[in-house]
Design a protein around this motif. Structure first.
Motif, PDB file in Angstrom:
ATOM      1  N   ALA A  13      59.628  20.243  42.755  1.00 12.15           N
ATOM      2  CA  ALA A  13      59.194  19.054  43.508  1.00 12.15           C
ATOM      3  C   ALA A  13      60.367  18.481  44.301  1.00 12.15           C
ATOM      4  CB  ALA A  13      58.622  18.018  42.555  1.00 12.15           C
ATOM      5  N   TRP A  14      61.562  18.551  43.730  1.00  7.62           N
ATOM      6  CA  TRP A  14      62.764  18.084  44.448  1.00  7.62           C
ATOM      7  C   TRP A  14      62.985  18.926  45.703  1.00  7.62           C
ATOM      8  CZ3 TRP A  14      67.331  20.972  45.165  1.00  7.62           C
ATOM      9  CH2 TRP A  14      68.406  20.275  45.713  1.00  7.62           C
ATOM     10  N   VAL A  15      62.798  20.234  45.615  1.00 10.11           N
ATOM     11  CA  VAL A  15      62.965  21.112  46.768  1.00 10.11           C
ATOM     12  C   VAL A  15      61.885  20.818  47.806  1.00 10.11           C
ATOM     13  CG1 VAL A  15      63.033  23.509  47.566  1.00 10.11           C
ATOM     14  CG2 VAL A  15      63.999  22.911  45.331  1.00 10.11           C
ATOM     15  N   GLU A  16      60.650  20.738  47.360  1.00 13.13           N
ATOM     16  CA  GLU A  16      59.518  20.565  48.278  1.00 13.13           C
ATOM     17  C   GLU A  16      59.525  19.210  48.965  1.00 13.13           C
ATOM     18  OE1 GLU A  16      56.364  23.541  46.027  1.00 13.13           O
ATOM     19  OE2 GLU A  16      56.690  21.506  45.270  1.00 13.13           O
ATOM     20  N   ALA A  17      60.170  18.218  48.361  1.00 16.45           N
ATOM     21  CA  ALA A  17      60.270  16.905  48.994  1.00 16.45           C
ATOM     22  C   ALA A  17      61.264  16.903  50.150  1.00 16.45           C
ATOM     23  CB  ALA A  17      60.686  15.856  47.966  1.00 16.45           C
ATOM     24  N   ARG A  18      62.072  17.959  50.250  1.00 20.53           N
ATOM     25  CA  ARG A  18      63.115  18.021  51.262  1.00 20.53           C
ATOM     26  C   ARG A  18      62.857  19.026  52.374  1.00 20.53           C
ATOM     27  NH1 ARG A  18      64.494  15.848  46.958  1.00 20.53           N
ATOM     28  NH2 ARG A  18      66.226  14.375  46.798  1.00 20.53           N
ATOM     29  N   ALA A  19      61.928  19.946  52.157  1.00 18.89           N
ATOM     30  CA  ALA A  19      61.682  20.977  53.173  1.00 18.89           C
ATOM     31  C   ALA A  19      60.310  21.605  52.963  1.00 18.89           C
ATOM     32  CB  ALA A  19      62.764  22.048  53.111  1.00 18.89           C
ATOM     33  N   ASP A  20      59.760  22.149  54.044  1.00 17.86           N
ATOM     34  CA  ASP A  20      58.470  22.843  53.990  1.00 17.86           C
ATOM     35  C   ASP A  20      58.727  24.299  53.602  1.00 17.86           C
ATOM     36  OD1 ASP A  20      55.895  23.704  54.223  1.00 17.86           O
ATOM     37  OD2 ASP A  20      55.868  23.686  56.424  1.00 17.86           O
ATOM     38  N   ILE A  21      58.947  24.527  52.319  1.00 20.35           N
ATOM     39  CA  ILE A  21      59.275  25.885  51.877  1.00 20.35           C
ATOM     40  C   ILE A  21      58.056  26.798  51.890  1.00 20.35           C
ATOM     41  CG2 ILE A  21      61.311  25.229  50.547  1.00 20.35           C
ATOM     42  CD1 ILE A  21      59.628  25.255  48.037  1.00 20.35           C
ATOM     43  N   ALA A  22      56.867  26.218  51.972  1.00 19.05           N
ATOM     44  CA  ALA A  22      55.668  27.051  52.030  1.00 19.05           C
ATOM     45  C   ALA A  22      55.645  27.899  53.292  1.00 19.05           C
ATOM     46  CB  ALA A  22      54.421  26.177  51.959  1.00 19.05           C
ATOM     47  N   ALA A  23      56.384  27.474  54.316  1.00 19.37           N
ATOM     48  CA  ALA A  23      56.410  28.209  55.574  1.00 19.37           C
ATOM     49  C   ALA A  23      57.419  29.358  55.553  1.00 19.37           C
ATOM     50  CB  ALA A  23      56.747  27.259  56.725  1.00 19.37           C
ATOM     51  N   LEU A  24      58.184  29.469  54.484  1.00 21.95           N
ATOM     52  CA  LEU A  24      59.224  30.488  54.405  1.00 21.95           C
ATOM     53  C   LEU A  24      58.790  31.646  53.521  1.00 21.95           C
ATOM     54  CD1 LEU A  24      62.338  28.167  53.881  1.00 21.95           C
ATOM     55  CD2 LEU A  24      61.551  29.196  56.021  1.00 21.95           C
TER      56      LEU A  24
ATOM     57  N   LEU B 106      65.958  26.341  38.895  1.00 20.68           N
ATOM     58  CA  LEU B 106      65.133  26.464  40.103  1.00 20.68           C
ATOM     59  C   LEU B 106      64.736  27.918  40.339  1.00 20.68           C
ATOM     60  CD1 LEU B 106      66.984  24.046  42.564  1.00 20.68           C
ATOM     61  CD2 LEU B 106      64.864  23.626  41.295  1.00 20.68           C
ATOM     62  N   LEU B 107      65.651  28.832  40.053  1.00 16.46           N
ATOM     63  CA  LEU B 107      65.351  30.256  40.239  1.00 16.46           C
ATOM     64  C   LEU B 107      64.199  30.689  39.333  1.00 16.46           C
ATOM     65  CD1 LEU B 107      69.022  31.581  40.271  1.00 16.46           C
ATOM     66  CD2 LEU B 107      67.491  31.427  42.241  1.00 16.46           C
ATOM     67  N   ASP B 108      64.231  30.253  38.073  1.00 19.28           N
ATOM     68  CA  ASP B 108      63.168  30.616  37.135  1.00 19.28           C
ATOM     69  C   ASP B 108      61.827  30.030  37.569  1.00 19.28           C
ATOM     70  OD1 ASP B 108      65.088  31.926  35.677  1.00 19.28           O
ATOM     71  OD2 ASP B 108      65.181  30.426  34.070  1.00 19.28           O
ATOM     72  N   ALA B 109      61.862  28.778  37.999  1.00 20.66           N
ATOM     73  CA  ALA B 109      60.611  28.092  38.368  1.00 20.66           C
ATOM     74  C   ALA B 109      59.970  28.733  39.599  1.00 20.66           C
ATOM     75  CB  ALA B 109      60.884  26.611  38.616  1.00 20.66           C
ATOM     76  N   TRP B 110      60.772  29.057  40.613  1.00 20.67           N
ATOM     77  CA  TRP B 110      60.228  29.670  41.826  1.00 20.67           C
ATOM     78  C   TRP B 110      59.726  31.081  41.540  1.00 20.67           C
ATOM     79  CZ3 TRP B 110      58.324  27.824  46.029  1.00 20.67           C
ATOM     80  CH2 TRP B 110      58.161  28.614  47.171  1.00 20.67           C
ATOM     81  N   HIS B 111      60.461  31.813  40.707  1.00 16.93           N
ATOM     82  CA  HIS B 111      60.035  33.150  40.320  1.00 16.93           C
ATOM     83  C   HIS B 111      58.707  33.085  39.571  1.00 16.93           C
ATOM     84  CE1 HIS B 111      59.936  36.870  37.896  1.00 16.93           C
ATOM     85  NE2 HIS B 111      60.590  37.419  38.909  1.00 16.93           N
ATOM     86  N   ALA B 112      58.572  32.137  38.646  1.00 15.12           N
ATOM     87  CA  ALA B 112      57.335  32.010  37.867  1.00 15.12           C
ATOM     88  C   ALA B 112      56.142  31.697  38.761  1.00 15.12           C
ATOM     89  CB  ALA B 112      57.499  30.928  36.809  1.00 15.12           C
ATOM     90  N   ARG B 113      56.381  30.995  39.848  1.00 15.26           N
ATOM     91  CA  ARG B 113      55.278  30.656  40.759  1.00 15.26           C
ATOM     92  C   ARG B 113      54.799  31.872  41.542  1.00 15.26           C
ATOM     93  NH1 ARG B 113      55.610  25.572  44.858  1.00 15.26           N
ATOM     94  NH2 ARG B 113      55.595  24.503  42.825  1.00 15.26           N
ATOM     95  N   HIS B 114      55.676  32.808  41.827  1.00 13.31           N
ATOM     96  CA  HIS B 114      55.331  33.894  42.749  1.00 13.31           C
ATOM     97  C   HIS B 114      55.336  35.291  42.143  1.00 13.31           C
ATOM     98  CE1 HIS B 114      55.296  31.445  46.437  1.00 13.31           C
ATOM     99  NE2 HIS B 114      56.267  30.755  45.862  1.00 13.31           N
ATOM    100  N   ARG B 115      55.919  35.455  40.988  1.00 13.34           N
ATOM    101  CA  ARG B 115      56.084  36.796  40.427  1.00 13.34           C
ATOM    102  C   ARG B 115      55.715  36.796  38.947  1.00 13.34           C
ATOM    103  NH1 ARG B 115      57.998  40.438  44.487  1.00 13.34           N
ATOM    104  NH2 ARG B 115      59.342  41.492  42.971  1.00 13.34           N
ATOM    105  N   ASP B 116      55.599  37.979  38.386  1.00 13.83           N
ATOM    106  CA  ASP B 116      55.376  38.112  36.957  1.00 13.83           C
ATOM    107  C   ASP B 116      56.709  37.976  36.208  1.00 13.83           C
ATOM    108  OD1 ASP B 116      52.645  38.570  37.273  1.00 13.83           O
ATOM    109  OD2 ASP B 116      52.925  40.742  37.480  1.00 13.83           O
ATOM    110  N   GLY B 117      56.634  37.518  34.974  1.00 13.75           N
ATOM    111  CA  GLY B 117      57.839  37.383  34.165  1.00 13.75           C
ATOM    112  C   GLY B 117      58.417  35.994  34.233  1.00 13.75           C
TER     113      GLY B 117
END
Length: 376
Positions: free
Chosen positions: A251-262, A196-207
């Motif tokens: 998708a598992w995280v996003e189905a449980r909370a509105d993380i876009a607001a954080l 999950l850490l790699d996937a979220w990092h890839a969405r928002h940061r380089d590397g």
């Protein structure tokens, strides 16, 4: 002349993070000796294709899947040949290769359980000329087991003299092996580690990853989000159990909370806290008291994650398998070399108390690389 027990084996694996191929040349007798080890990164294009296959609802044409199976097999073969050459050896010096391949789907439970890897072992055997043992999970699954985790078998072989203790593998998914003073071996997947850490990092940061957890360290874990994620039933389910990226993804995280607001950094900090907390909770639940935990896998290089785990498992101590004499970066590749040895020696490779199989099974199919029907 070398016997199956004293011969040289080569292990190949790419884990759930799909960041590259780990390879290790290993001799297990009279003592475990790692002659050489290396990691061969996938190309960015190939890694993107492989990660896409693990996404929920992923689909791929059969022709494309077949071609990808061969391409990954060629990459594995090339990694093996490069390691053999770097050690000043020839393929004839290696009795067998153990290849895990690249998992694209793991469904250890359900009406029709299966575990699917790609990386055509016949291609590996043909290109290297070395007998190749592959498809190491299917026999356990067919026997009613989950086909995972398999690492506890080699953990017991490598670290029995350290028992009682736990061995923690920090890949895309985390798994724990619990070694009892009485020789008992238990193990299971705890949930996410780096995935999950790699996937979220890839969405928002380089590397491709949050190196040393530097980005997570700039955020603050969101208590409400963490509690929602911890409510996942998998975490409290009893062993045997195994999981993968097909469950624990964004998708598992996003189905449980509105993380876009954080704040994205706060989400990263929360995902790191989730990995640490679920590991610690599992350890307390399944192995009280456990005084020593030896970590291995790519996650040992994430300082923020290691510090969080150490704090959460206290008073147990956290170190790496390096302190027990085995480089934490090569333990998984050593596992595949060990599984190859066990298969060639016709010994079971599964631990039934871990996978839940009906009994011990020979793991892996043998693919002839020399045209002689069996390894020399």
């Amino acid at each position: 002349m070398a016997t199956p027990d004293t011969a040289l084996y080569l292990g190949l694996i790419s884990g759930t993070s799909a960041d590259g191929i780990d390879a290790a040349l290993v001799r297990f007798s009279p003592r475990t000796e790692i002659l050489a080890a290396a990691t061969t990164p996938y190309s960015a294009t190939l890694r993107e294709q492989l990660l896409a296959l693990t996404a929920p609802g992923a689909a791929i044409p059969l022709d494309a899947l077949g071609a990808l199976d061969v391409e990954v097999g060629r990459c594995f073969a090339d990694a093996a040949l490069a390691l053999i050459a770097s050690a000043g050896l020839t393929p004839a010096d290696v009795l067998a290769i153990g290849s895990h391949g690249q998992t694209i789907r793991h469904r250890g439970t359900g009406t029709h359980p299966f575990s699917m890897q790609i990386g055509d072992p016949s291609v590996i055997a043909e290109r290297t000329g070395v007998c190749t043992v592959a498809d190491v999970r299917s026999a356990d699954v067919a026997a009613g087991g989950q086909g995972a985790p398999l690492a506890p078998g080699v953990h017991a072989a490598l670290f029995a003299d350290r028992a009682p203790c736990a061995v923690l593998n920090l890949g895309g998914i985390a798994n724990l092996t619990l070694l009892g003073a009485d020789g008992a071996v238990l193990g299971f997947d705890t949930g996410p580690a780096n995935g999950l850490l790699d996937a979220w990092h890839a969405r928002h940061r380089d590397g491709d990853c949050d190196r040393d957890g530097a980005w997570a360290a700039t955020g603050r874990a969101d208590t409400a989000l963490l509690e929602v994620l911890l409510a996942e039933s998998y975490f409290s389910a009893p062993a045997p159990k195994s999981t993968g990226r097909e469950v624990f993804n964004l998708a598992w995280v996003e189905a449980r909370a509105d993380i876009a607001a954080l704040d994205p950094a706060d989400v990263q900090a929360t995902l790191l806290a989730l990995s640490a907390r679920t590991i610690a909770d599992a350890l307390r639940r399944e192995a009280p008291p456990c005084e020593r935990v030896y970590a291995c896998g790519g996650g040992v290089h994430n300082g923020a994650l290691m510090r969080a785990i150490a704090a959460d498992i206290a008073p147990a101590t956290l170190t790496t398998t390096g302190d027990a004499g085995v480089d934490p970066d090569v333990v998984e590749a050593v596992l595949l070399a060990w599984l190859a040895r066990e298969r060639i020696a016709e010994r079971p490779g599964n631990v039934v108390t871990v996978t839940g199989a009906r009994g011990p099974r020979l793991l892996g199919a043998i693919h002839d690389g020399r045209g002689i029907g069996r390894p020399r």
